[in-house]
Design a protein around this motif. Structure first.
Motif, PDB file in Angstrom:
ATOM      1  N   ALA A  89       0.829  -1.205   0.000  1.00  0.00           N
ATOM      2  CA  ALA A  89       0.000   0.000   0.000  1.00  0.00           C
ATOM      3  C   ALA A  89       0.858   1.247   0.000  1.00  0.00           C
ATOM      4  O   ALA A  89       0.530   2.257  -0.635  1.00  0.00           O
ATOM      5  N   ALA A  90       1.997   1.174   0.756  1.00  0.00           N
ATOM      6  CA  ALA A  90       2.889   2.332   0.795  1.00  0.00           C
ATOM      7  C   ALA A  90       3.505   2.591  -0.571  1.00  0.00           C
ATOM      8  O   ALA A  90       3.642   3.752  -1.009  1.00  0.00           O
ATOM      9  N   VAL A  91       3.932   1.537  -1.251  1.00  0.00           N
ATOM     10  CA  VAL A  91       4.491   1.704  -2.607  1.00  0.00           C
ATOM     11  C   VAL A  91       3.444   2.292  -3.548  1.00  0.00           C
ATOM     12  O   VAL A  91       3.740   3.182  -4.366  1.00  0.00           O
ATOM     13  N   LEU A  92       2.212   1.798  -3.457  1.00  0.00           N
ATOM     14  CA  LEU A  92       1.134   2.302  -4.333  1.00  0.00           C
ATOM     15  C   LEU A  92       0.859   3.769  -4.058  1.00  0.00           C
ATOM     16  O   LEU A  92       0.620   4.549  -4.977  1.00  0.00           O
ATOM     17  N   ALA A  93       0.934   4.153  -2.734  1.00  0.00           N
ATOM     18  CA  ALA A  93       0.672   5.541  -2.368  1.00  0.00           C
ATOM     19  C   ALA A  93       1.741   6.468  -2.918  1.00  0.00           C
ATOM     20  O   ALA A  93       1.488   7.640  -3.199  1.00  0.00           O
ATOM     21  N   ASP A  94       2.973   5.959  -3.061  1.00  0.00           N
ATOM     22  CA  ASP A  94       4.047   6.798  -3.620  1.00  0.00           C
ATOM     23  C   ASP A  94       3.907   6.999  -5.133  1.00  0.00           C
ATOM     24  O   ASP A  94       4.649   7.786  -5.726  1.00  0.00           O
ATOM     25  N   GLY A  95       2.984   6.291  -5.771  1.00  0.00           N
ATOM     26  CA  GLY A  95       2.770   6.453  -7.206  1.00  0.00           C
ATOM     27  C   GLY A  95       3.651   5.601  -8.047  1.00  0.00           C
ATOM     28  O   GLY A  95       3.641   5.722  -9.287  1.00  0.00           O
ATOM     29  N   ARG A 136       5.193   1.839  -9.452  1.00  0.00           N
ATOM     30  CA  ARG A 136       4.627   0.566  -9.868  1.00  0.00           C
ATOM     31  C   ARG A 136       4.870  -0.460  -8.763  1.00  0.00           C
ATOM     32  O   ARG A 136       5.998  -0.637  -8.297  1.00  0.00           O
ATOM     33  N   VAL A 137       3.837  -1.104  -8.305  1.00  0.00           N
ATOM     34  CA  VAL A 137       3.930  -2.046  -7.194  1.00  0.00           C
ATOM     35  C   VAL A 137       4.431  -3.381  -7.701  1.00  0.00           C
ATOM     36  O   VAL A 137       3.751  -4.026  -8.511  1.00  0.00           O
ATOM     37  N   ASN A 138       5.634  -3.779  -7.247  1.00  0.00           N
ATOM     38  CA  ASN A 138       6.179  -5.081  -7.593  1.00  0.00           C
ATOM     39  C   ASN A 138       6.924  -5.634  -6.366  1.00  0.00           C
ATOM     40  O   ASN A 138       7.095  -4.955  -5.331  1.00  0.00           O
ATOM     41  N   GLN A 139       7.350  -6.859  -6.481  1.00  0.00           N
ATOM     42  CA  GLN A 139       8.011  -7.508  -5.340  1.00  0.00           C
ATOM     43  C   GLN A 139       9.281  -6.760  -4.915  1.00  0.00           C
ATOM     44  O   GLN A 139       9.601  -6.643  -3.719  1.00  0.00           O
ATOM     45  N   LYS A 140      10.032  -6.262  -5.879  1.00  0.00           N
ATOM     46  CA  LYS A 140      11.282  -5.581  -5.557  1.00  0.00           C
ATOM     47  C   LYS A 140      11.020  -4.359  -4.703  1.00  0.00           C
ATOM     48  O   LYS A 140      11.713  -4.119  -3.682  1.00  0.00           O
ATOM     49  N   LEU A 141      10.036  -3.556  -5.060  1.00  0.00           N
ATOM     50  CA  LEU A 141       9.751  -2.344  -4.301  1.00  0.00           C
ATOM     51  C   LEU A 141       9.139  -2.680  -2.937  1.00  0.00           C
ATOM     52  O   LEU A 141       9.376  -1.971  -1.936  1.00  0.00           O
ATOM     53  N   LYS A 165      -2.747  -8.098  -4.285  1.00  0.00           N
ATOM     54  CA  LYS A 165      -3.135  -7.657  -5.641  1.00  0.00           C
ATOM     55  C   LYS A 165      -4.554  -8.092  -5.993  1.00  0.00           C
ATOM     56  O   LYS A 165      -5.300  -7.346  -6.653  1.00  0.00           O
ATOM     57  N   VAL A 166      -4.940  -9.282  -5.524  1.00  0.00           N
ATOM     58  CA  VAL A 166      -6.310  -9.752  -5.790  1.00  0.00           C
ATOM     59  C   VAL A 166      -7.312  -8.918  -5.024  1.00  0.00           C
ATOM     60  O   VAL A 166      -8.380  -8.552  -5.546  1.00  0.00           O
ATOM     61  N   SER A 167      -6.967  -8.584  -3.791  1.00  0.00           N
ATOM     62  CA  SER A 167      -7.926  -7.849  -2.955  1.00  0.00           C
ATOM     63  C   SER A 167      -8.171  -6.443  -3.468  1.00  0.00           C
ATOM     64  O   SER A 167      -9.286  -5.920  -3.397  1.00  0.00           O
ATOM     65  N   VAL A 168      -7.125  -5.811  -3.976  1.00  0.00           N
ATOM     66  CA  VAL A 168      -7.294  -4.425  -4.480  1.00  0.00           C
ATOM     67  C   VAL A 168      -7.498  -4.386  -5.994  1.00  0.00           C
ATOM     68  O   VAL A 168      -7.595  -3.300  -6.574  1.00  0.00           O
ATOM     69  N   ARG A 169      -7.523  -5.577  -6.617  1.00  0.00           N
ATOM     70  CA  ARG A 169      -7.680  -5.647  -8.082  1.00  0.00           C
ATOM     71  C   ARG A 169      -6.630  -4.785  -8.777  1.00  0.00           C
ATOM     72  O   ARG A 169      -6.929  -3.936  -9.613  1.00  0.00           O
ATOM     73  N   TYR A 170      -5.430  -4.998  -8.401  1.00  0.00           N
ATOM     74  CA  TYR A 170      -4.323  -4.205  -8.916  1.00  0.00           C
ATOM     75  C   TYR A 170      -3.974  -4.677 -10.318  1.00  0.00           C
ATOM     76  O   TYR A 170      -3.766  -5.849 -10.566  1.00  0.00           O
ATOM     77  N   GLU A 171      -3.950  -3.737 -11.238  1.00  0.00           N
ATOM     78  CA  GLU A 171      -3.526  -4.011 -12.612  1.00  0.00           C
ATOM     79  C   GLU A 171      -2.416  -3.034 -12.943  1.00  0.00           C
ATOM     80  O   GLU A 171      -2.639  -1.833 -13.067  1.00  0.00           O
ATOM     81  N   PRO A 172      -1.212  -3.514 -13.022  1.00  0.00           N
ATOM     82  CA  PRO A 172      -0.087  -2.601 -13.281  1.00  0.00           C
ATOM     83  C   PRO A 172      -0.202  -1.938 -14.656  1.00  0.00           C
ATOM     84  O   PRO A 172      -0.613  -2.552 -15.629  1.00  0.00           O
TER      85      PRO A 172
END
Length: 253
Positions: free
Chosen positions: A12-18, A20-25, A50-57
């Motif tokens: 969530a923190a990575v997503l908030a920074d804008g 791309r959310v991936n394992q490395k970050l 990713k399933v819960s938030v329906r994240y699509e990079p």
């Protein structure tokens, strides 16, 4: 090994920074929080997040190089200029075609107007000729009617000459009675009623030289001329003075 909640908070923190959310970050965010982990240890929890938030990079968008931008702008301008030039050429063709059509229509209207005037003059000429022909036809009809009347009364007089005797006088009334009824009917169709007075007038008109019959000087009665042998061989006119009363014979009533 990081817990599920820790992995979700890092994602969530990575997503908030804008970013791309991936394992490395996510692993970097966990290390910044003093939590150790590996891609294997966070894989299950990260997938659940990713399933819960329906994240699509979304694919990363980068501005193209300036020279590509300039090439694209030049290409678009050339396409636009070509399209405008083609549109102008088509518009000019349309204008030229419309001009030709306008000129042709004007010529057609002029020809139609001229032809209309010619037809009008021809109609006036034909009407004038028709008036003349109507007058001529009327005169011809009158002439034909006159010829028919003349031919009819000639036949009547021939009948009269055949009826008249040589040795005695016959009044015009007796002559009229002895004529065939068909002549009286024909007289009504071609002229007027065959009365004794009209018969007397026609006899004098057709024998003013006393060739066919003699007229009594005292009253309108007739007898065939002596020596008469047939209507086609009438005797010559008699020489000498005209019998008294033969020049002015009153019509019998």
């Amino acid at each position: 090994m990081p817990s599920r909640e820790q992995v979700w908070d890092a994602a969530a923190a990575v997503l908030a920074d804008g970013g791309r959310v991936n394992q490395k970050l996510v692993l970097a965010a966990l290390r910044d929080a003093g939590i150790k982990g590996t891609e294997r240890t966070i894989a299950k929890a990260f997938t659940a997040w990713k399933v819960s938030v329906r994240y699509e990079p979304r694919p990363e968008q980068h501005d193209p190089p300036q020279h590509l931008t300039n090439l694209h702008a030049g290409f678009v301008k050339r396409m636009w200029d070509a399209a405008v030039a083609e549109a102008d050429a088509r518009l000019d063709d349309v204008r030229v075609r419309l001009g030709h059509e306008r000129d042709a229509m004007g010529q057609l209207l002029d020809e139609t107007h001229i032809r209309g005037e010619e037809v009008s003059r021809e109609n006036k000429t034909l009407r004038a000729r028709q008036v003349v022909m109507d007058v001529e036809i009327a005169e011809l009809r009158k002439e034909v009617a006159h010829l028919r009347r003349t031919e009819f009364w000639d036949r009547v007089i021939r009948e009269v000459v055949e009826i008249l005797p040589e040795d005695r006088w016959m009044t015009v009334q007796d002559v009229a009675r002895r004529l065939p009824p068909s002549l009286r009917q024909e007289a009504l169709a071609k002229d007027k009623a065959l009365t004794p007075g009209r018969l007397h007038k026609q006899m004098r008109l057709r024998d003013h030289h006393d060739r066919w019959f003699d007229l009594d000087a005292e009253k309108p009665r007739y007898r065939r001329r002596a020596g008469w042998t047939g209507i086609t061989q009438a005797p010559k006119a008699r020489r000498g003075p005209t019998p008294k009363g033969s020049a002015d014979v009153p019509d019998p009533t």
